[in-house]
Write a protein that holds these residues in place. Structure first.
Motif, mmCIF file in Angstrom:
data_model
loop_
_atom_site.group_PDB
_atom_site.id
_atom_site.type_symbol
_atom_site.label_atom_id
_atom_site.label_comp_id
_atom_site.label_asym_id
_atom_site.label_seq_id
_atom_site.Cartn_x
_atom_site.Cartn_y
_atom_site.Cartn_z
ATOM 1 N N MET A 41 33.095 87.483 66.814
ATOM 2 C CA MET A 41 32.198 88.453 66.178
ATOM 3 C C MET A 41 31.004 88.700 67.093
ATOM 4 S SD MET A 41 31.595 90.329 63.438
ATOM 5 C CE MET A 41 32.616 89.603 62.158
ATOM 6 N N LEU A 42 30.663 89.947 67.307
ATOM 7 C CA LEU A 42 29.553 90.312 68.167
ATOM 8 C C LEU A 42 28.239 90.005 67.456
ATOM 9 C CD1 LEU A 42 29.327 91.705 70.963
ATOM 10 C CD2 LEU A 42 28.877 93.815 69.727
ATOM 11 N N ASP A 43 27.338 89.301 68.145
ATOM 12 C CA ASP A 43 26.038 88.936 67.597
ATOM 13 C C ASP A 43 25.090 90.122 67.754
ATOM 14 O OD1 ASP A 43 23.584 87.939 66.936
ATOM 15 O OD2 ASP A 43 23.820 86.052 68.032
ATOM 16 N N GLU A 44 24.915 90.905 66.681
ATOM 17 C CA GLU A 44 24.087 92.103 66.757
ATOM 18 C C GLU A 44 22.617 91.762 66.989
ATOM 19 O OE1 GLU A 44 24.713 94.590 63.396
ATOM 20 O OE2 GLU A 44 26.856 94.872 63.792
ATOM 21 N N ARG A 45 22.180 90.605 66.486
ATOM 22 C CA ARG A 45 20.796 90.192 66.684
ATOM 23 C C ARG A 45 20.511 89.976 68.165
ATOM 24 N NH1 ARG A 45 16.284 91.188 64.698
ATOM 25 N NH2 ARG A 45 15.877 91.634 66.876
ATOM 26 N N LEU A 46 21.465 89.349 68.852
ATOM 27 C CA LEU A 46 21.305 89.121 70.285
ATOM 28 C C LEU A 46 21.275 90.442 71.035
ATOM 29 C CD1 LEU A 46 21.152 87.290 72.748
ATOM 30 C CD2 LEU A 46 23.654 87.080 72.684
ATOM 31 N N THR A 47 22.127 91.381 70.648
ATOM 32 C CA THR A 47 22.136 92.695 71.294
ATOM 33 C C THR A 47 20.782 93.379 71.157
ATOM 34 O OG1 THR A 47 24.497 92.950 70.833
ATOM 35 C CG2 THR A 47 23.272 94.952 71.357
ATOM 36 N N LYS A 48 20.187 93.314 69.975
ATOM 37 C CA LYS A 48 18.874 93.939 69.751
ATOM 38 C C LYS A 48 17.788 93.233 70.545
ATOM 39 C CE LYS A 48 19.983 95.654 65.118
ATOM 40 N NZ LYS A 48 19.662 95.570 63.657
ATOM 41 N N ASP A 49 17.897 91.912 70.660
ATOM 42 C CA ASP A 49 16.901 91.159 71.433
ATOM 43 C C ASP A 49 16.972 91.539 72.912
ATOM 44 O OD1 ASP A 49 16.022 89.900 69.167
ATOM 45 O OD2 ASP A 49 17.161 88.062 69.498
ATOM 46 N N ILE A 50 18.192 91.728 73.420
ATOM 47 C CA ILE A 50 18.355 92.129 74.818
ATOM 48 C C ILE A 50 17.748 93.509 75.038
ATOM 49 C CG2 ILE A 50 20.031 92.710 76.613
ATOM 50 C CD1 ILE A 50 21.924 90.674 75.319
ATOM 51 N N GLN A 51 18.036 94.444 74.116
ATOM 52 C CA GLN A 51 17.482 95.790 74.226
ATOM 53 C C GLN A 51 15.961 95.756 74.217
ATOM 54 O OE1 GLN A 51 19.852 97.499 70.880
ATOM 55 N NE2 GLN A 51 20.237 99.195 72.303
ATOM 56 N N GLN A 52 15.397 94.958 73.314
ATOM 57 C CA GLN A 52 13.945 94.877 73.202
ATOM 58 C C GLN A 52 13.332 94.309 74.484
ATOM 59 O OE1 GLN A 52 12.585 92.665 69.813
ATOM 60 N NE2 GLN A 52 10.421 93.026 70.223
ATOM 61 N N TRP A 53 13.979 93.285 75.051
ATOM 62 C CA TRP A 53 13.462 92.679 76.280
ATOM 63 C C TRP A 53 13.502 93.685 77.434
ATOM 64 C CZ3 TRP A 53 14.696 91.421 81.280
ATOM 65 C CH2 TRP A 53 13.966 90.398 81.893
ATOM 66 N N LEU A 54 14.621 94.412 77.555
ATOM 67 C CA LEU A 54 14.763 95.372 78.642
ATOM 68 C C LEU A 54 13.857 96.580 78.470
ATOM 69 C CD1 LEU A 54 18.664 95.296 79.068
ATOM 70 C CD2 LEU A 54 16.967 94.451 80.710
ATOM 71 N N ASN A 55 13.565 96.948 77.242
ATOM 72 C CA ASN A 55 12.720 98.113 76.971
ATOM 73 C C ASN A 55 11.229 97.789 77.041
ATOM 74 O OD1 ASN A 55 14.929 99.818 76.575
ATOM 75 N ND2 ASN A 55 15.021 99.381 74.375
ATOM 76 N N SER A 56 10.900 96.522 77.131
ATOM 77 C CA SER A 56 9.497 96.116 77.215
ATOM 78 C C SER A 56 8.946 96.380 78.608
ATOM 79 C CB SER A 56 9.353 94.626 76.896
ATOM 80 O OG SER A 56 9.805 94.335 75.589
ATOM 81 N N PRO A 57 7.659 96.665 78.734
ATOM 82 C CA PRO A 57 7.047 96.791 80.071
ATOM 83 C C PRO A 57 7.276 95.511 80.867
ATOM 84 C CG PRO A 57 5.545 97.547 78.361
ATOM 85 C CD PRO A 57 6.689 96.897 77.649
ATOM 86 N N GLN A 58 7.464 95.646 82.149
ATOM 87 C CA GLN A 58 7.801 94.494 82.971
ATOM 88 C C GLN A 58 6.777 93.373 82.851
ATOM 89 O OE1 GLN A 58 8.574 95.623 87.034
ATOM 90 N NE2 GLN A 58 10.438 96.759 86.506
ATOM 91 N N GLU A 59 5.504 93.727 82.744
ATOM 92 C CA GLU A 59 4.481 92.684 82.678
ATOM 93 C C GLU A 59 4.520 91.900 81.369
ATOM 94 O OE1 GLU A 59 2.616 96.641 81.409
ATOM 95 O OE2 GLU A 59 3.948 95.902 82.991
ATOM 96 N N GLN A 60 5.241 92.434 80.361
ATOM 97 C CA GLN A 60 5.336 91.743 79.075
ATOM 98 C C GLN A 60 6.624 90.929 78.923
ATOM 99 O OE1 GLN A 60 4.685 94.455 75.812
ATOM 100 N NE2 GLN A 60 2.801 95.315 76.700
ATOM 101 N N ARG A 61 7.501 91.021 79.894
ATOM 102 C CA ARG A 61 8.760 90.289 79.805
ATOM 103 C C ARG A 61 8.558 88.820 80.153
ATOM 104 N NH1 ARG A 61 12.650 94.408 83.265
ATOM 105 N NH2 ARG A 61 12.701 96.139 81.753
#
Length: 254
Positions: free
Chosen positions: A1-21
């Motif tokens: 089963m695909l972990d949708e929470r993990l997918t959203k966390d990855i998207q949020q991390w990648l969409n964040s400004p680099q200095e906030q990662r």
């Protein structure tokens, strides 16, 4: 089963400004995806944000398409053996200098009498064959790469294979009668077309006798089109030969 929470966390991390990662957060998510502790340690030791972002985007693309790494591996298991067999079994008679097209043993005897769009299917398959060959060799050279890395090439190969098989089916089964237009239906088949139809029936009769399931249905459909062409043209059949074909499910009362 695909972990949708993990997918959203990855998207949020990648969409964040680099200095906030946070490097540790991104590396922990990647470790959950690939279980590669060595890569994880290297990324953390070198603070390699570029490598981390590349790997996460690669995995995110697959997850957004609804595919887990395991499912990508299954795609390979389900498609590559069949594609490999086809590439090895298809003899190339000749190819142009750029290896962008070729002639194959499946060329119809009445090829030159076919409509241009049907002839083009055969020529297009020459181009597809060499593209598939190149991609397949590329994948063979990536045997140690993860399914995620192979995913893009695999999708290209599967799409080309689908077009290749559809083209062959359309090319092999085309007949003036089956084409459906009044103009084509009204034209009497040429002697070469009739001869090719009889040859196709003779060569495939023993194959149909041994085939099963979908393979048998597909072959029977192709043979039925040849029978229809011959019957419509007023051709006669040896009674015993006709009985053999009827026993295989072919119909002569059209």
């Amino acid at each position: 089963m695909l972990d949708e929470r993990l997918t959203k966390d990855i998207q949020q991390w990648l969409n964040s400004p680099q200095e906030q990662r946070r490097l540790e957060q991104g590396a922990e998510m990647l470790l959950r995806l690939n279980r590669n502790r060595y890569m994880n340690a290297q990324i953390l030791r070198r603070a390699n944000f570029a490598k981390l972002e590349y790997e996460l985007r690669k995995h995110l693309k697959i997850r957004l398409e609804g595919l887990t790494t395991r499912e990508v591996a299954l795609m390979e298991q389900n498609h590559l053996p069949r594609i490999s067999e086809m590439l090895e079994a298809q003899p190339v008679i000749d190819a142009d200098a750029d290896h962008n097209a070729g002639n194959f043993s499946g060329r119809r005897e009445d090829h030159d009498e076919l409509p241009e769009d049907i002839q083009a299917l055969y020529e297009r398959n020459g181009e597809i064959y060499f593209k598939m060959k190149q991609i397949f060799e590329t994948l063979k050279g990536m045997e140690d790469a993860t399914p995620c890395d192979r995913h893009e090439y695999l999708l290209q190969l599967i799409e080309l294979d689908k077009e290749y098989r559809e083209n062959w089916n359309a090319y092999d089964t085309w007949s003036a009668v089956a084409a459906g237009s009044a103009k084509d239906a009204a034209q009497a088949p040429t002697p070469n077309q009739l001869q090719a139809a009889r040859k196709y029936l003779s060569e495939n009769k023993p194959k149909l006798a041994e085939a099963e399931g979908d393979a048998a249905d597909t072959l029977r459909s192709k043979m039925q089109q040849r029978v229809q062409l011959l019957v419509t043209a007023g051709q006669s059949f040896d009674p015993d030969y006709k009985s053999e074909l009827e026993s295989l499910g072919l119909v002569f009362e059209i």
